[in-house]
Scaffold this motif. Structure first.
Motif: not given
Length: 314
Positions: A5, A111, A115-116, A222, A263, A265, A267, A298
């Protein structure tokens, strides 16, 4: 390749995509034609994606609900590179742009692949977003109780809390309860992402509550995660057709979705102003070039503003 990211080079590629959308929409701002605004931005965004060094999959597009031009869920874009999932709205606030009103933006969140959250063509989502009070705020509590918790956390009386609610009939009960509790309603008609971002960053809004767009909810998640804010959501289908789609996809639309459900992870969230929005200026001409203003969040570094010049297209 692994998605990072904080990779500035990758972030710059992402910003160029939202910039292209904003510049393309610029000539139609004030035209009164929101579909034309959206269509120009979609075409520009897809063209910009074509040369981006990513393996991008659109997970959350925009357009089905409003029968507008769109980037399609499942569409694959980019020249190859880090595998990313994308939530995108080429113009959030098309009516605002069409009427030359503030609050319209080109926005994208990315992401790592998988992940989304995918709302599975359920268009609406109940959302609760705030920078303060952490996990003690919950959609499982009454709004009155949440306001009391938030006031205590902020060290202010409920009467000083500012609560953003989208002015739709489906949200009248939230408006009524906020006012009954003595807090201040901050109404908005369009521009879900911008108002959600204000709540997540504590910029003039202490809480956002109500039923709005599900695609915008995933986009916003995110930014909320990267901003250190708090968010809960649950799918809120408004028609029998939406409920059928949720059932077919196995989406329990009464279940609470926490931030890591939306989310999974870290992103990157990228936003470029189409009209003046989020403290950013709309695309404007300086010395024969179009200047855009964008923000990148980020979660690693402080949010940064990107101001860039673009050649005028004859």
């Amino acid at each position: 390749m692994t998605f990072v990211p904080s990779d500035r080079a990758l972030q710059d590629h992402l910003v160029r995509i939202t910039e292209r959308a904003a510049v393309a929409a610029r000539d139609l701002v004030g035209s009164g034609d929101k579909l034309a605004v959206d269509g120009a931005a979609v075409r520009a965004m897809r063209q910009a994606f074509a040369s981006a060094p990513v393996a991008a999959r659109i997970v959350v597009g925009e357009g089905e609900k409003d029968e507008a031009p769109m980037l399609y869920g499942g569409e694959m874009l980019g020249t190859g590179g880090p595998e990313i999932d994308v939530a995108v709205d080429p113009v959030d606030g098309t009516r605002l742009a069409a009427e030359a009103l503030p609050g319209s933006v080109a926005v994208m969140a990315v992401a790592p692949r998988g992940a989304l959250f995918d709302p599975a063509n359920v268009f609406y989502m109940e959302k609760l977003i705030s920078l303060a009070a952490g996990a003690t705020l919950s959609l499982e509590r009454s709004l009155t109780e949440n306001l009391s918790i938030l006031a205590s956390d902020l060290g202010r009386p409920v009467s000083q809390l500012r609560v953003a609610v989208q002015t739709r009939q489906r949200n009248q009960r939230y408006i009524d309860e906020v006012r009954a509790a003595g807090a201040i309603v901050v109404p908005f008609a369009d521009g879900d992402v911008v108002e959600s971002l204000r709540a997540a960053r504590g910029e003039g809004v202490d809480l956002l509550i109500g039923i709005g767009g599900a695609p915008e909810g995933v986009l916003t998640a995110v930014a909320v995660a990267a901003s250190g804010g708090h968010m809960q959501a649950r799918l809120s289908p408004q028609t029998a057709g939406e409920r059928d789609r949720a059932d077919a996809a196995g989406q329990p639309y009464g279940a609470i979705l926490r931030l890591d459900d939306l989310v999974a992870s870290p992103g990157v969230f990228v936003l470029t102003a189409v009209t003046d929005a989020a403290g950013l200026a709309a695309p404007h001409v300086v010395d024969g070039a179009v200047v855009t203003e964008s923000i990148v969040i980020d979660g690693v570094a402080e949010p940064r503003t990107v101001v860039r010049r673009h050649p005028m297209v004859p």
